[in-house]
Scaffold this motif. Structure first.
Motif, PDB file in Angstrom:
ATOM      1  N   ILE A   4       0.848  -1.201   0.000  1.00 15.23           N
ATOM      2  CA  ILE A   4       0.000   0.000   0.000  1.00 15.23           C
ATOM      3  C   ILE A   4       0.877   1.241   0.000  1.00 15.23           C
ATOM      4  CG2 ILE A   4      -1.665   1.345   1.341  1.00 15.23           C
ATOM      5  CD1 ILE A   4      -3.151  -0.924   1.999  1.00 15.23           C
ATOM      6  N   VAL A   5       0.513   2.225  -0.821  1.00 17.51           N
ATOM      7  CA  VAL A   5       1.163   3.538  -0.742  1.00 17.51           C
ATOM      8  C   VAL A   5       0.193   4.463  -0.022  1.00 17.51           C
ATOM      9  CG1 VAL A   5       2.036   5.514  -2.047  1.00 17.51           C
ATOM     10  CG2 VAL A   5       2.505   3.191  -2.865  1.00 17.51           C
ATOM     11  N   GLN A   6       0.667   5.125   1.028  1.00 16.94           N
ATOM     12  CA  GLN A   6      -0.176   6.056   1.779  1.00 16.94           C
ATOM     13  C   GLN A   6       0.449   7.440   1.734  1.00 16.94           C
ATOM     14  OE1 GLN A   6      -0.301   3.955   5.650  1.00 16.94           O
ATOM     15  NE2 GLN A   6      -2.358   3.234   5.086  1.00 16.94           N
ATOM     16  N   LYS A   7      -0.302   8.415   1.224  1.00 17.69           N
ATOM     17  CA  LYS A   7       0.218   9.788   1.145  1.00 17.69           C
ATOM     18  C   LYS A   7      -0.556  10.675   2.118  1.00 17.69           C
ATOM     19  CE  LYS A   7      -0.116  14.177  -0.442  1.00 17.69           C
ATOM     20  NZ  LYS A   7      -1.224  15.141  -0.532  1.00 17.69           N
ATOM     21  N   PHE A   8       0.176  11.487   2.864  1.00 21.21           N
ATOM     22  CA  PHE A   8      -0.462  12.400   3.810  1.00 21.21           C
ATOM     23  C   PHE A   8      -0.094  13.835   3.451  1.00 21.21           C
ATOM     24  CE2 PHE A   8       0.085   8.326   5.827  1.00 21.21           C
ATOM     25  CZ  PHE A   8      -1.145   8.103   6.422  1.00 21.21           C
ATOM     26  N   GLY A   9      -1.111  14.686   3.325  1.00 20.21           N
ATOM     27  CA  GLY A   9      -0.907  16.077   2.923  1.00 20.21           C
ATOM     28  C   GLY A   9      -0.472  16.960   4.087  1.00 20.21           C
ATOM     29  N   GLY A  10      -0.215  18.219   3.778  1.00 25.31           N
ATOM     30  CA  GLY A  10       0.348  19.170   4.735  1.00 25.31           C
ATOM     31  C   GLY A  10      -0.439  19.301   6.030  1.00 25.31           C
ATOM     32  N   SER A  11      -1.762  19.379   5.941  1.00 31.21           N
ATOM     33  CA  SER A  11      -2.534  19.565   7.174  1.00 31.21           C
ATOM     34  C   SER A  11      -2.523  18.278   8.013  1.00 31.21           C
ATOM     35  CB  SER A  11      -3.964  19.999   6.850  1.00 31.21           C
ATOM     36  OG  SER A  11      -4.510  19.122   5.911  1.00 31.21           O
ATOM     37  N   SER A  12      -2.327  17.149   7.361  1.00 34.07           N
ATOM     38  CA  SER A  12      -2.309  15.875   8.100  1.00 34.07           C
ATOM     39  C   SER A  12      -1.027  15.676   8.907  1.00 34.07           C
ATOM     40  CB  SER A  12      -2.468  14.689   7.130  1.00 34.07           C
ATOM     41  OG  SER A  12      -3.659  14.813   6.403  1.00 34.07           O
ATOM     42  N   VAL A  13       0.015  16.460   8.586  1.00 32.12           N
ATOM     43  CA  VAL A  13       1.287  16.328   9.328  1.00 32.12           C
ATOM     44  C   VAL A  13       1.679  17.677   9.952  1.00 32.12           C
ATOM     45  CG1 VAL A  13       2.198  14.391   7.979  1.00 32.12           C
ATOM     46  CG2 VAL A  13       2.618  16.700   7.171  1.00 32.12           C
ATOM     47  N   GLN A  43       4.986  20.170   6.267  1.00 28.28           N
ATOM     48  CA  GLN A  43       4.028  20.415   7.339  1.00 28.28           C
ATOM     49  C   GLN A  43       3.249  21.710   7.126  1.00 28.28           C
ATOM     50  OE1 GLN A  43       7.073  20.026  10.641  1.00 28.28           O
ATOM     51  NE2 GLN A  43       5.277  19.055  11.569  1.00 28.28           N
ATOM     52  N   GLY A  44       1.941  21.663   7.288  1.00 22.84           N
ATOM     53  CA  GLY A  44       1.090  22.867   7.258  1.00 22.84           C
ATOM     54  C   GLY A  44       1.425  23.806   6.124  1.00 22.84           C
ATOM     55  N   ASP A  45       1.727  25.064   6.497  1.00 19.36           N
ATOM     56  CA  ASP A  45       2.005  26.090   5.473  1.00 19.36           C
ATOM     57  C   ASP A  45       3.490  26.234   5.166  1.00 19.36           C
ATOM     58  OD1 ASP A  45      -0.684  26.707   5.380  1.00 19.36           O
ATOM     59  OD2 ASP A  45      -0.522  28.149   7.036  1.00 19.36           O
ATOM     60  N   THR A  46       4.277  25.217   5.490  1.00 19.73           N
ATOM     61  CA  THR A  46       5.731  25.337   5.325  1.00 19.73           C
ATOM     62  C   THR A  46       6.150  25.807   3.933  1.00 19.73           C
ATOM     63  OG1 THR A  46       6.052  23.601   6.941  1.00 19.73           O
ATOM     64  CG2 THR A  46       7.909  24.056   5.501  1.00 19.73           C
ATOM     65  N   THR A  47       5.536  25.231   2.888  1.00 17.92           N
ATOM     66  CA  THR A  47       5.960  25.591   1.526  1.00 17.92           C
ATOM     67  C   THR A  47       5.707  27.078   1.266  1.00 17.92           C
ATOM     68  OG1 THR A  47       5.412  23.335   0.887  1.00 17.92           O
ATOM     69  CG2 THR A  47       5.823  24.882  -0.899  1.00 17.92           C
TER      70      THR A  47
END
Ligand code: ADP
Ligand code: ASP
Ligand code: MG
Length: 403
Positions: A4-13, A43-47
């Motif tokens: 399984i590939v699991q991707k977590f977006g910015g708000s999730s981390v 993480q969050g708004d880091t980018t």
């Protein structure tokens, strides 16, 4: 064994608590006996924060250096997540995209994945480690770090799922699936149980940022089993697949895009080859053009109007001005305050009543249309930016009722 590939977006981390939550989901999957490849966003708004930091130093920084900077956000996430899993006593390894050989083109800030070297990840999986990879980035032929465009971690995840023939690719985010429109704009938007690759690709390309459009393109090409779901609530999400069982009686959804700008070249000569010259020039500078409209002006001249991404507006203007003599136009007009609203649905264009219904909704809301553009499964309208959210609501209400 299944993978399984699991991707977590910015708000999730976003913070330590969310990272522990994500580690919990990963651990559960791993302890069920599955191989797991994890892909994380910054993480969050880091980018966004990194982009601001760069602007303080040099607002015209090169795209290469921007990529070098922005890629660091994801490195922080993967290391922290690995630490959370280590604390749970689980074997894992965090890896940056260059370490696992995610090879891309050299188009900084908008690179495309060409190939993934399987070796390193496979050897980690063989040792039963959870592999945590930085999303959104790769490395080009010369070894330089590249990024895949905003929201590109989804594409990293799907590319890994395709390369390793994963049984499932899960995109965990802050909504529990794909909705008929952005639930932040229309709170009574409906969640879709499933959606076709083609519909999802159009929605994503027209601004529904829940999935990066290239991730859907790849998922379709390699038939990746894709699911969008919430990292905060345990409930079924939306499945993205080739065919859906639900009979199509309506459109799949409404999307908006306010990241575009309009460019108009006024007073071009009405000769063969003019459109070719204009768009060939822009394409050589890697500038993507979207909606194009050509109209006949006065005295055998014509105007060509088109949209580009806002970030490319200044460069487009400069390039065109530099070639004004060769292209022989009178002047350029630009407008940054526009937006695009689209409806998407399989078989939509074979039913012309659907487009009429969309235009009726806009008419009833007193909203003026600037340009119209269609595809087999989409109708898009260009509007004043300030009308965009109102248009989304009016169109959504028309098709899905005021629930
Ligand atoms: P992540 O950080 O997890 O990658 P994004 O912010 O990129 O998350 O994408 C999720 C957001 O996409 C949601 O919070 C929602 O506001 C927005 N969105 C836009 N259109 C849709 C849609 N049709 N269905 C669900 N979410 C949508
Ligand atoms: N961190 C990157 C961005 O904010 C990539 C992503 O989140 O997918 O665009
Ligand atoms: Mg995203």
């Amino acid at each position: 064994m299944s993978l399984i590939v699991q991707k977590f977006g910015g708000s999730s981390v976003r913070d330590a608590q969310r990272i522990r939550n994500v580690a919990g989901i990963i651990a559960e999957t791993y302890l069920e006996g599955k191989d797991v490849i994890v892909v994380l966003s910054a993480q969050g708004d880091t980018t966004d924060d990194l982009i601001e930091k760069a602007a303080e130093i040099n607002p015209h920084a090169s795209k290469r250096e921007m990529d070098m900077l922005l890629s660091t956000g994801e490195q922080i996430s993967v290391a922290l997540c690995a630490m959370a899993l280590e604390a749970m006593g689980l074997p894992c390894v965090s890896l940056a995209a260059w370490q696992v050989g995610i090879q891309t083109t050299s188009v900084h800030s908008d690179a495309r994945i060409k190939k993934i070297d399987a070796e390193r990840i496979q050897s980690e999986l063989d040792q039963h480690r959870i592999v945590i990879v930085t999303g959104f980035q790769g490395v080009d032929r010369t070894g330089d770090v590249t990024t895949l465009g905003r929201g590109g971690s989804d594409t990293s995840a799907v590319a890994l799922a395709a390369a390793f023939r994963a049984d499932l690719c899960q995109i965990y985010t802050d909504v529990d699936g794909v909705y008929t429109t952005d639930p932040r704009i229309v709170p009574n938007a409906r969640k879709l149980e499933e959606i076709t690759y083609d519909e999802m690709l159009e929605l994503a390309s027209q601004g529904a940022q829940v999935l990066h459009n290239r991730s859907v393109e790849l998922a379709k090409k390699f038939n990746v089993n894709l699911e969008v779901l919430s990292s905060l609530e345990r409930k079924p999400g939306t499945k993205v697949k080739e065919v859906t069982k639900v009979e199509k009686t309506n459109i799949a959804g409404v999307a908006k895009d306010t990241s575009i700008a309009r460019v108009a070249l006024i007073g071009l000569q009405h000769n063969p080859g003019v459109a070719f010259q204009v768009f060939d020039l822009l394409s050589k500078h890697n500038i993507n053009v979207d909606v194009i409209l050509q109209s006949i002006g006065r005295e055998d001249t014509k105007d060509i109007t088109f949209t580009v991404h806002k970030k490319d507006l200044e460069e487009s203007r400069q390039i065109l001005e530099e070639h004004r003599e060769a292209l022989k136009f009178d002047h350029i007009e630009t407008d940054e305050h526009i937006g695009k609203v689209s409806i998407v649905g399989a078989g939509l264009m074979s039913n012309c009543g659907v487009a009429a219904k969309m235009f009726e909704a806009l008419y009833e809301a007193g909203i003026n249309i600037q340009m119209i553009n269609t595809s087999e499964i989409r109708v898009s309208v260009l509007l004043d930016e300030e009308d965009v959210n109102r248009a989304v609501r009016a169109i959504h209400d028309k098709f899905f009722g005021e629930m």
